[in-house]
Design a protein around this motif. Structure first.
Motif, PDB file in Angstrom:
ATOM      1  N   GLY A   1       0.638  -1.105   0.058  1.00  0.00           N
ATOM      2  CA  GLY A   1       0.022  -0.039   0.147  1.00  0.00           C
ATOM      3  C   GLY A   1       0.879   1.318  -0.018  1.00  0.00           C
ATOM      4  N   GLY A   2       2.170   1.156  -0.092  1.00  0.00           N
ATOM      5  CA  GLY A   2       3.115   2.431  -0.127  1.00  0.00           C
ATOM      6  C   GLY A   2       3.296   3.157   1.165  1.00  0.00           C
ATOM      7  N   GLY A   3       2.681   2.743   2.155  1.00  0.00           N
ATOM      8  CA  GLY A   3       2.912   3.773   3.205  1.00  0.00           C
ATOM      9  C   GLY A   3       3.832   3.103   4.316  1.00  0.00           C
ATOM     10  N   PRO A   4       3.522   3.664   5.543  1.00  0.00           N
ATOM     11  CA  PRO A   4       4.486   3.136   6.615  1.00  0.00           C
ATOM     12  C   PRO A   4       4.563   1.713   7.252  1.00  0.00           C
ATOM     13  CG  PRO A   4       3.014   4.476   7.708  1.00  0.00           C
ATOM     14  CD  PRO A   4       2.929   4.504   6.163  1.00  0.00           C
ATOM     15  N   GLY A   5       5.191   1.145   8.241  1.00  0.00           N
ATOM     16  CA  GLY A   5       4.586  -0.060   9.028  1.00  0.00           C
ATOM     17  C   GLY A   5       5.157  -1.256   7.858  1.00  0.00           C
ATOM     18  N   ILE A   6       4.181  -2.053   8.270  1.00  0.00           N
ATOM     19  CA  ILE A   6       4.540  -3.207   7.311  1.00  0.00           C
ATOM     20  C   ILE A   6       4.322  -3.232   5.639  1.00  0.00           C
ATOM     21  CG2 ILE A   6       3.266  -5.630   6.539  1.00  0.00           C
ATOM     22  CD1 ILE A   6       4.611  -5.694   9.387  1.00  0.00           C
ATOM     23  N   MET A   7       3.958  -2.078   5.190  1.00  0.00           N
ATOM     24  CA  MET A   7       3.917  -1.496   3.898  1.00  0.00           C
ATOM     25  C   MET A   7       5.561  -1.079   3.777  1.00  0.00           C
ATOM     26  SD  MET A   7       0.563   0.426   3.377  1.00  0.00           S
ATOM     27  CE  MET A   7       0.381   1.352   4.897  1.00  0.00           C
ATOM     28  N   GLU A   8       6.105  -0.629   4.496  1.00  0.00           N
ATOM     29  CA  GLU A   8       7.410   0.057   4.035  1.00  0.00           C
ATOM     30  C   GLU A   8       8.499  -1.128   4.383  1.00  0.00           C
ATOM     31  OE1 GLU A   8       9.026   3.643   6.488  1.00  0.00           O
ATOM     32  OE2 GLU A   8      10.433   2.087   7.284  1.00  0.00           O
ATOM     33  N   ALA A   9       8.151  -1.917   5.210  1.00  0.00           N
ATOM     34  CA  ALA A   9       9.105  -3.235   5.249  1.00  0.00           C
ATOM     35  C   ALA A   9       9.008  -4.161   4.290  1.00  0.00           C
ATOM     36  CB  ALA A   9       8.632  -4.046   6.531  1.00  0.00           C
TER      37      ALA A   9
END
Length: 205
Positions: free
Chosen positions: A53-61
């Motif tokens: 989804g391009g955002g922070p957290g798991i998406m960033e990982a």
């Protein structure tokens, strides 16, 4: 309509990819973040790209692991009042922006060869159950849905089995075969490989 056209043009060029979902609130020091990063790296080493989804957290990982592995790293961003911002590990030509959730969700389903679902909140559950519903109702072809973290997911799917299935008969036994619950990056790759031994790996379109 413009979001659909732009999304289809860009996504049609990415090749086979696996989408990784999970909480935007997961911090980089969290073991789940580090696991998602390792999973993404293994996914690109296995020949897939990674979509988040391009955002922070798991998406960033997920994007970070794909980036470190030298693979395709796609971000499907959406404008939200909190939590969402671009992470720095998305390929510059594969960072898509959306205003509408429903358009963004079409891109995930249409261009993914599998879903890897890490612990998350309502948004993660929304993506998970929509994919299960579309496969259950044969609106899309079946693809692997892999849930990571048996401790996190066990309670939910125990409830699905005991209440939805056994007590009330609201789902069929075969519907539970749509998912696989695992705990390691090795198991994720094994599940993807096991599924695609039966099918030729190709885009969904």
């Amino acid at each position: 309509m413009g979001e659909f056209v732009s999304g289809f043009e860009k996504m049609s060029q990415i090749g086979p990819c696996v989408s990784i979902f999970g909480s935007a609130r997961t911090k980089p020091e969290d073991p789940q973040y580090k696991l998602a990063e390792r999973i993404a790296k293994r996914i690109v080493e296995a020949g897939y790209g990674v979509i988040t989804g391009g955002g922070p957290g798991i998406m960033e990982a997920g994007n970070k692991g794909a980036h470190l592995g030298g693979g395709t790293s796609v971000g499907l961003n959406i404008d939200l009042p909190f939590e969402q911002h671009d992470n720095p590990y998305i390929d510059s030509d594969k960072n898509l922006q959306f205003d509408y959730f429903f358009v963004r969700k079409v891109m995930f389903v249409k261009y993914s060869q599998g879903f890897v679902v890490m612990p998350g909140g309502f948004g993660t559950l929304d993506e998970l159950f929509e994919a299960m519903t579309l496969i259950q109702t044969k609106k899309i072809g079946r693809f692997p849905i892999i849930l990571v973290g048996s401790e996190f997911w066990k309670g939910l799917f125990d409830w699905v089995k005991e209440v939805l299935l056994k007590k009330h008969g609201k789902v069929s036994p075969e519907d539970l075969n749509l998912i696989k619950i695992v705990d390691s990056e090795e198991e994720v790759i094994e599940a993807l490989d096991a599924f695609y031994k039966k099918y030729n790996l190709s885009p969904n379109f």
